[in-house]
Design an enzyme around this catalytic site. Structure first.
Site, PDB file in Angstrom:
ATOM      1  N   ASP A  33      -6.405  -5.118   5.367  1.00 39.17           N
ATOM      2  CA  ASP A  33      -7.484  -4.420   4.681  1.00 39.17           C
ATOM      3  C   ASP A  33      -8.577  -5.416   4.304  1.00 39.17           C
ATOM      4  O   ASP A  33      -9.772  -5.204   4.564  1.00 39.17           O
ATOM      5  CB  ASP A  33      -6.906  -3.744   3.418  1.00 39.17           C
TER       6      ASP A  33
ATOM      7  N   TYR B 109       0.808  -1.219   0.000  1.00 41.59           N
ATOM      8  CA  TYR B 109       0.000   0.000   0.000  1.00 41.59           C
ATOM      9  C   TYR B 109       0.842   1.270   0.000  1.00 41.59           C
ATOM     10  O   TYR B 109       0.292   2.369  -0.075  1.00 41.59           O
ATOM     11  CB  TYR B 109      -0.970   0.008   1.186  1.00 41.59           C
TER      12      TYR B 109
ATOM     13  N   LYS C 171       1.602 -14.351   5.202  1.00 40.14           N
ATOM     14  CA  LYS C 171       1.795 -15.292   4.094  1.00 40.14           C
ATOM     15  C   LYS C 171       3.289 -15.622   4.027  1.00 40.14           C
ATOM     16  O   LYS C 171       3.921 -15.553   2.968  1.00 40.14           O
ATOM     17  CB  LYS C 171       1.285 -14.645   2.794  1.00 40.14           C
TER      18      LYS C 171
ATOM     19  N   ASP D 202      -4.312 -17.217   4.571  1.00 45.94           N
ATOM     20  CA  ASP D 202      -5.409 -17.879   3.849  1.00 45.94           C
ATOM     21  C   ASP D 202      -6.193 -18.773   4.803  1.00 45.94           C
ATOM     22  O   ASP D 202      -7.429 -18.794   4.795  1.00 45.94           O
ATOM     23  CB  ASP D 202      -4.904 -18.657   2.614  1.00 45.94           C
TER      24      ASP D 202
END
Ligand code: NAP
Length: 479
Positions: free
Chosen positions: A234, A130, A177, A210
């Site tokens: 987000d 971002y 992740k 995930d």
């Protein structure tokens, strides 16, 4: 003693922003605490005035003075050109932590009703993808840089634990992740594991992002506080708001060293703007978080409880399930005001402690390494040659230099030395050169290499393959 009037910068924002901000201001003013609002613009109207950051100087000056902002949503222009005014505000004032609490609300029916969900996502707010550092590397290939620092990770992890302690929470998950992005996402995981040792009374767990999304849908009651990187946070926080009623109910606080910005998670919802039907709950709950932040905990509890009583009594907004015509934004606001001072029968307010203030960072943060070596270099080149032809050309180019071509990759897949791979190729190759004999490549040698490559193939990007204290500071590409 006369109470001190606290100044707040108010940014009404775009779309439904002015309606929900107006509702929140009416409700917090009705608590009777002395507040002075400085109204300023940011977002669409500012972009229209040709200010590319979306935030004008008078707004910045006001925030410098007040240090506390109540903000409506700001529309972000899509595509090239203007930046996001939200990102401008977050980066200008280094509001590095985004706290997004959701909890089951009385009268707000969801598939999870009755499971007493009470989850907080603590999202890193400055770094990661971002930061928006993007390049077209060739006319057909785009690049986005994901920059994550140990300092940024430490700040967000410490904020998550401090928040858990302040609210008497029991468990902090860190969602990353790191199995794929071992260095960037892995840095958050390792920092989390280090900092967690300082908080033995709080259970700490790492979870892959995930699986976290899956578990949030299957068994959300296992979560208390979740700390995560910017983009993951987000997405995950929109998911958690969906568990408890949707975006209309999800507040947020952007916490910095000395500025805090309070806003709803939702955006400007242009489809319902100006129709007096937006649900102001999210922004009103954000305003309650703001009251707590400025030390007005009792007024914050009053506002929160008035919202709970209003929902408990069966009022329905357009974004809630149920029969009959929904209440308007103004009807909802008036009802909440009439319920100030009442207490919910179903849901008590938490015991909150104010978070300790942070100091503005003055020094440049660094992580020391005693030994450094440059093992080689990755050079990104534009070429329409097939991999075997490109490799041959690069091998000729490197003759006499202390490096050899180790591999070539296209869109992340290795296409040299194994040139028989069935990979769809684009004109964008990453070419890895390593020092002969595992030496330490000098900058002058890198520059000579680039000069020679540039005579035959345009290059766009260079990354050194460094080793810090014997540990590779880059990922090994799968051959
Ligand atoms: P959005 O504005 O959050 O709206 C998505 C949908 O959620 C709306 O169409 C509406 O659904 C519903 N909704 C959201 N807030 C609501 C409320 N308070 N009351 C009732 N319903 C509500 O998301 P978006 O359409 O993706 O984004 C629109 C603009 O907002 C974009 O420019 C985006 O960049 C910006 N944005 C700003 C912020 C921020 O300032 N922090 C955050 C997110 C997005 P229905 O269709 O069911 O009415």
């Amino acid at each position: 003693m006369t109470p001190v009037t606290k100044k707040i910068t108010v940014i009404p924002g775009d779309g439904i922003g002015p309606e929900v901000v107006d509702a929140a201001l009416k409700i917090i003013s009705a608590t009777g605490i002395p507040l002075e609002f400085e109204r300023h613009d940011a977002g669409a109207s500012v972009f229209e005035r040709g200010i590319a950051s979306g935030v004008p100087k008078e707004t910045i000056d006001s925030i410098e003075r007040t240090r506390v902002v109540l903000k409506g949503p700001l529309a972000t222009p899509l595509g090239h050109g203007n930046k996001s005014a939200n990102v401008t505000l977050r980066t200008l004032f280094e509001t590095f932590g985004n706290i997004r609490p959701v909890r089951e609300l009385p009268g707000v029916k969801t598939p999870y009703s009755g499971r007493n969900l009470d989850i907080v996502v603590v999202r890193e707010n400055i770094e990661d993808l971002y930061a928006g550092i993007e390049y077209m590397q060739t006319p057909g290939v785009a690049e986005s840089l994901k920059i994550v620092s140990r300092e940024g990770c430490e700040k967000i992890v410490r904020l998550a634990f401090a928040f858990a302690v302040a609210e008497g929470r029991k468990r902090v998950h860190c969602a990353t992740k790191s199995n794929i992005m071992k260095l960037t996402e892995g840095l958050l995981q390792h920092t989390f594991e280090d900092v967690a040792k300082e908080f033995p009374a709080i259970e700490s767990k790492h979870i892959l992002i995930d699986n976290c999304a899956h578990q949030l849908v299957m068994r959300p009651e296992q979560f208390d506080v979740i700390v995560t990187t910017n983009m993951n946070g987000d997405i995950l926080s929109d998911l958690t708001s969906g568990l408890t009623g949707g975006l209309g109910f999800a507040p947020a606080a952007n916490i910095g060293n000395d500025v805090a910005i309070f806003e709803a998670v939702h955006g400007s919802a242009p489809d319902i703007a100006g129709q007096n039907k937006a649900n102001p709950t999210a922004l009103v709950l954000s305003a309650a978080m703001m009251l707590r932040h400025i030390g007005e905990g009792s007024a914050a509890n009053d506002v929160e409880q008035a919202i709970l009583v209003t929902l408990e009594n069966g009022i329905r907004m357009g974004d809630m399930q149920g029969e009959g015509s929904p209440a308007s934004t103004t009807q909802f606001t008036e009802t909440v005001i009439s319920n100030l001072g009442k207490r919910s029968k179903m849901s008590a307010s938490r015991e909150y402690k104010t978070l300790a203030p942070r100091n503005r960072d003055r020094k440049v943060s660094t992580v020391a390494a005693e030994k450094r070596r440059v093992l080689g270099v990755d050079v990104y080149v534009e070429s329409v040659d097939r991999p075997a032809a490109l490799a041959q050309s690069l091998q000729v180019i490197t003759a006499g230099l202390p490096v050899k071509l180790e591999l070539i990759a296209n869109r992340g897949s290795s296409v040299f030395p194994n040139t028989e791979r069935r990979v769809s190729l684009v004109d964008h190759y990453r070419c890895r050169f390593v020092c002969d004999g595992g030496g330490d490549l000098k900058d002058s040698e890198v520059l000579t290499l680039l000069g020679r490559i540039g005579e035959f193939h345009p290059w766009m990007h260079v990354e050194k393959l460094q080793q810090f204290d014997g540990t590779d500071a880059f990922t090994r590409t799968q051959i």
